[in-house]
Design a protein around this motif. Structure first.
Motif, PDB file in Angstrom:
ATOM      1  N   ALA A 128     -47.535  -0.261  11.180  1.00 43.04           N
ATOM      2  CA  ALA A 128     -47.627  -0.903  12.492  1.00 43.04           C
ATOM      3  C   ALA A 128     -46.285  -1.535  12.827  1.00 43.04           C
ATOM      4  CB  ALA A 128     -48.721  -1.966  12.504  1.00 43.04           C
ATOM      5  N   ALA A 129     -45.931  -1.472  14.119  1.00 43.07           N
ATOM      6  CA  ALA A 129     -44.671  -2.057  14.590  1.00 43.07           C
ATOM      7  C   ALA A 129     -44.908  -2.677  15.958  1.00 43.07           C
ATOM      8  CB  ALA A 129     -43.577  -0.996  14.677  1.00 43.07           C
ATOM      9  N   GLY A 130     -44.759  -3.988  16.047  1.00 45.31           N
ATOM     10  CA  GLY A 130     -44.937  -4.668  17.319  1.00 45.31           C
ATOM     11  C   GLY A 130     -43.782  -4.396  18.264  1.00 45.31           C
ATOM     12  N   ILE A 131     -44.041  -4.564  19.567  1.00 47.12           N
ATOM     13  CA  ILE A 131     -42.966  -4.448  20.560  1.00 47.12           C
ATOM     14  C   ILE A 131     -42.792  -5.798  21.249  1.00 47.12           C
ATOM     15  CG2 ILE A 131     -43.510  -2.013  20.848  1.00 47.12           C
ATOM     16  CD1 ILE A 131     -44.558  -2.652  23.644  1.00 47.12           C
ATOM     17  N   ASN A 132     -41.577  -6.039  21.754  1.00 43.59           N
ATOM     18  CA  ASN A 132     -41.216  -7.352  22.266  1.00 43.59           C
ATOM     19  C   ASN A 132     -40.364  -7.245  23.534  1.00 43.59           C
ATOM     20  OD1 ASN A 132     -42.092  -9.191  19.886  1.00 43.59           O
ATOM     21  ND2 ASN A 132     -40.956  -7.526  18.910  1.00 43.59           N
ATOM     22  N   PRO A 133     -40.413  -8.273  24.393  1.00 47.98           N
ATOM     23  CA  PRO A 133     -39.589  -8.258  25.603  1.00 47.98           C
ATOM     24  C   PRO A 133     -38.097  -8.095  25.335  1.00 47.98           C
ATOM     25  CG  PRO A 133     -41.269  -9.951  25.776  1.00 47.98           C
ATOM     26  CD  PRO A 133     -41.333  -9.423  24.365  1.00 47.98           C
ATOM     27  N   SER A 134     -37.610  -8.635  24.220  1.00 49.79           N
ATOM     28  CA  SER A 134     -36.181  -8.522  23.920  1.00 49.79           C
ATOM     29  C   SER A 134     -35.751  -7.065  23.792  1.00 49.79           C
ATOM     30  CB  SER A 134     -35.858  -9.276  22.630  1.00 49.79           C
ATOM     31  OG  SER A 134     -36.619  -8.784  21.534  1.00 49.79           O
ATOM     32  N   GLU A 135     -36.650  -6.214  23.305  1.00 44.40           N
ATOM     33  CA  GLU A 135     -36.308  -4.799  23.148  1.00 44.40           C
ATOM     34  C   GLU A 135     -36.129  -4.120  24.505  1.00 44.40           C
ATOM     35  OE1 GLU A 135     -39.659  -4.069  20.758  1.00 44.40           O
ATOM     36  OE2 GLU A 135     -38.805  -5.307  19.169  1.00 44.40           O
ATOM     37  N   ALA A 136     -36.908  -4.557  25.492  1.00 49.67           N
ATOM     38  CA  ALA A 136     -36.740  -4.020  26.840  1.00 49.67           C
ATOM     39  C   ALA A 136     -35.378  -4.416  27.414  1.00 49.67           C
ATOM     40  CB  ALA A 136     -37.866  -4.509  27.745  1.00 49.67           C
ATOM     41  N   VAL A 137     -34.935  -5.640  27.091  1.00 49.84           N
ATOM     42  CA  VAL A 137     -33.609  -6.091  27.537  1.00 49.84           C
ATOM     43  C   VAL A 137     -32.518  -5.268  26.866  1.00 49.84           C
ATOM     44  CG1 VAL A 137     -32.012  -8.034  27.561  1.00 49.84           C
ATOM     45  CG2 VAL A 137     -34.443  -8.420  28.006  1.00 49.84           C
ATOM     46  N   ILE A 138     -32.655  -5.051  25.568  1.00 50.56           N
ATOM     47  CA  ILE A 138     -31.669  -4.248  24.834  1.00 50.56           C
ATOM     48  C   ILE A 138     -31.565  -2.851  25.424  1.00 50.56           C
ATOM     49  CG2 ILE A 138     -31.260  -3.120  22.602  1.00 50.56           C
ATOM     50  CD1 ILE A 138     -32.420  -5.690  21.314  1.00 50.56           C
ATOM     51  N   ARG A 139     -32.710  -2.266  25.774  1.00 49.46           N
ATOM     52  CA  ARG A 139     -32.731  -0.901  26.299  1.00 49.46           C
ATOM     53  C   ARG A 139     -31.962  -0.776  27.624  1.00 49.46           C
ATOM     54  NH1 ARG A 139     -37.863  -0.504  27.773  1.00 49.46           N
ATOM     55  NH2 ARG A 139     -37.194  -0.745  29.929  1.00 49.46           N
ATOM     56  N   THR A 140     -31.854  -1.861  28.379  1.00 50.24           N
ATOM     57  CA  THR A 140     -31.120  -1.810  29.645  1.00 50.24           C
ATOM     58  C   THR A 140     -29.615  -1.768  29.446  1.00 50.24           C
ATOM     59  OG1 THR A 140     -30.938  -4.225  29.892  1.00 50.24           O
ATOM     60  CG2 THR A 140     -32.949  -3.163  30.742  1.00 50.24           C
ATOM     61  N   GLY A 141     -29.154  -2.065  28.220  1.00 47.07           N
ATOM     62  CA  GLY A 141     -27.719  -2.088  27.944  1.00 47.07           C
ATOM     63  C   GLY A 141     -27.107  -3.463  27.985  1.00 47.07           C
ATOM     64  N   ALA A 142     -27.928  -4.501  28.167  1.00 48.89           N
ATOM     65  CA  ALA A 142     -27.403  -5.858  28.261  1.00 48.89           C
ATOM     66  C   ALA A 142     -26.715  -6.311  26.983  1.00 48.89           C
ATOM     67  CB  ALA A 142     -28.532  -6.829  28.629  1.00 48.89           C
ATOM     68  N   LEU A 143     -27.092  -5.697  25.844  1.00 49.83           N
ATOM     69  CA  LEU A 143     -26.488  -6.054  24.558  1.00 49.83           C
ATOM     70  C   LEU A 143     -25.935  -4.803  23.887  1.00 49.83           C
ATOM     71  CD1 LEU A 143     -29.325  -8.441  23.313  1.00 49.83           C
ATOM     72  CD2 LEU A 143     -27.151  -9.105  24.340  1.00 49.83           C
ATOM     73  N   ALA A 144     -25.257  -3.972  24.671  1.00 45.98           N
ATOM     74  CA  ALA A 144     -24.855  -2.644  24.211  1.00 45.98           C
ATOM     75  C   ALA A 144     -23.946  -2.673  22.983  1.00 45.98           C
ATOM     76  CB  ALA A 144     -24.160  -1.896  25.349  1.00 45.98           C
ATOM     77  N   ASP A 145     -23.093  -3.681  22.866  1.00 38.91           N
ATOM     78  CA  ASP A 145     -22.172  -3.730  21.730  1.00 38.91           C
ATOM     79  C   ASP A 145     -22.903  -3.942  20.411  1.00 38.91           C
ATOM     80  OD1 ASP A 145     -20.089  -3.369  23.451  1.00 38.91           O
ATOM     81  OD2 ASP A 145     -19.554  -5.487  23.559  1.00 38.91           O
ATOM     82  N   LEU A 146     -24.066  -4.613  20.478  1.00 37.04           N
ATOM     83  CA  LEU A 146     -24.809  -4.925  19.267  1.00 37.04           C
ATOM     84  C   LEU A 146     -25.850  -3.866  18.933  1.00 37.04           C
ATOM     85  CD1 LEU A 146     -25.442  -8.753  19.778  1.00 37.04           C
ATOM     86  CD2 LEU A 146     -23.785  -7.679  18.266  1.00 37.04           C
ATOM     87  N   PHE A 147     -26.502  -3.326  19.969  1.00 39.46           N
ATOM     88  CA  PHE A 147     -27.640  -2.436  19.749  1.00 39.46           C
ATOM     89  C   PHE A 147     -27.496  -1.168  20.597  1.00 39.46           C
ATOM     90  CE2 PHE A 147     -29.255  -6.870  19.470  1.00 39.46           C
ATOM     91  CZ  PHE A 147     -29.453  -6.902  18.096  1.00 39.46           C
TER      92      PHE A 147
END
Length: 303
Positions: A37-56
């Motif tokens: 099982a793997a939970g999903i979180n709002p932060s992952e949606a932010v990462i997917r937009t590219g807001a933290l592209a250098d890190l993720f």
């Protein structure tokens, strides 16, 4: 070949896909986990937009629970077949197989269901950090915004365990759940400040904001001191007013807190509400539900 959630470009939910990938090989200090099982979180949606592209740059997910398949060199205390709870620092938990640092794992108690174990890390460590930041004490009153969400629902219970009176801001459909967990439910929206004052005639001592959207300003207007306000969602307001932003998973003692929270769950002292469970192939549908921001509890993927 094992499957994993991936994306090649930043954007909306439509960039997500499930690919076949090479089987990971554990290196020194690493463990290969077959994810249950793997939970999903709002932060992952932010990462997917590219807001933290250098890190993720790609990959999805921190939360996971599963069964150890292999251990790398130098790993002590874990063996193939062990059931574990943990987190992926490389954002790679939404997959059939995930490499995890051994220090980022703790054993899963038998009484903790897979869906709960696999969605515990981000919300658990965040709620633990946020509640500890405002230091609720016996007899004090704490307001928690987004009180029925993944982080909020745990923060409500942890603040109650500290002896505080908890006012939970949530939609009316979640009021019965809040009452059943010892909180005073208050509807959000226009007039919320007056409703909070009516529920707390002696005043509010601390405020945990899990939602953003003006709640820091509301807390200050209620007379809460800046050092007793913590937000995990409104960092601009935190910088402007000098309130706390504790609760971020990066700084938390993850595995130690996971073990503590898992023990509370196993003993029946803490509940992680599960809103929905999706197969890995329906990752887009899972994030569609998440991004509506009105879910009670956690959304979980089952590889």
């Amino acid at each position: 070949m094992p499957k994993a959630v991936r994306y090649d470009e930043f954007g909306g939910i439509d960039v997500l896909r499930v690919d076949e990938v090479e089987r990971p090989v554990p290196g020194d200090g690493q463990v290969l986990v077959r994810v249950k099982a793997a939970g999903i979180n709002p932060s992952e949606a932010v990462i997917r937009t590219g807001a933290l592209a250098d890190l993720f740059p790609s990959g999805q997910g921190s939360d996971l629970a599963g069964v150890i398949e292999e251990v790398g060199a130098g790993v002590a205390g874990f063996s193939p077949g062990d059931e574990v709870i943990g987190f992926s620092q490389k954002r790679a938990s939404q997959a059939e197989l995930a490499l995890v640092e051994a220090g980022d794992l703790t054993r899963k108690p038998e009484k903790v269901p897979w869906e709960v174990a696999g969605s515990l890390y981000v919300v658990g460590v965040t709620a633990w950090g946020a509640v500890h930041a405002v230091q609720p004490e016996e007899g004090e009153t704490v307001v928690i915004s987004g009180a029925a969400g993944g982080v909020g629902s745990l923060a409500v219970q942890l603040a109650r365990r500290a002896g505080a009176t908890v006012i939970g801001l949530a939609g009316e459909s979640n009021h019965e759940w809040l009452k059943s967990h010892g909180a005073i439910p208050v509807a959000y929206g226009e007039g919320v400040a007056d409703r909070i004052r009516a529920a707390a005639p002696s005043g509010v001592d601390a405020f945990v904001d899990t939602f953003g959207d003006g709640y820091v300003e509301l807390a200050l207007a209620l007379g809460v001191a800046a050092d007793r306000i913590d937000t995990i969602a409104d960092f601009a307001a935190a910088e402007k007013y000098g309130v706390k932003t504790d609760g971020g998973v990066a700084a938390g003692p993850g595995a130690k807190v996971l073990a503590e929270l898992a023990g509370l769950i196993a003993d029946g002292h803490l509940e992680v509400p599960i809103a929905s469970v999706y197969p890995l192939a329906q990752v887009r549908e899972a994030y569609t539900e998440l991004e509506r921001r009105h879910t009670h509890g956690k959304i979980v993927l089952r590889p």
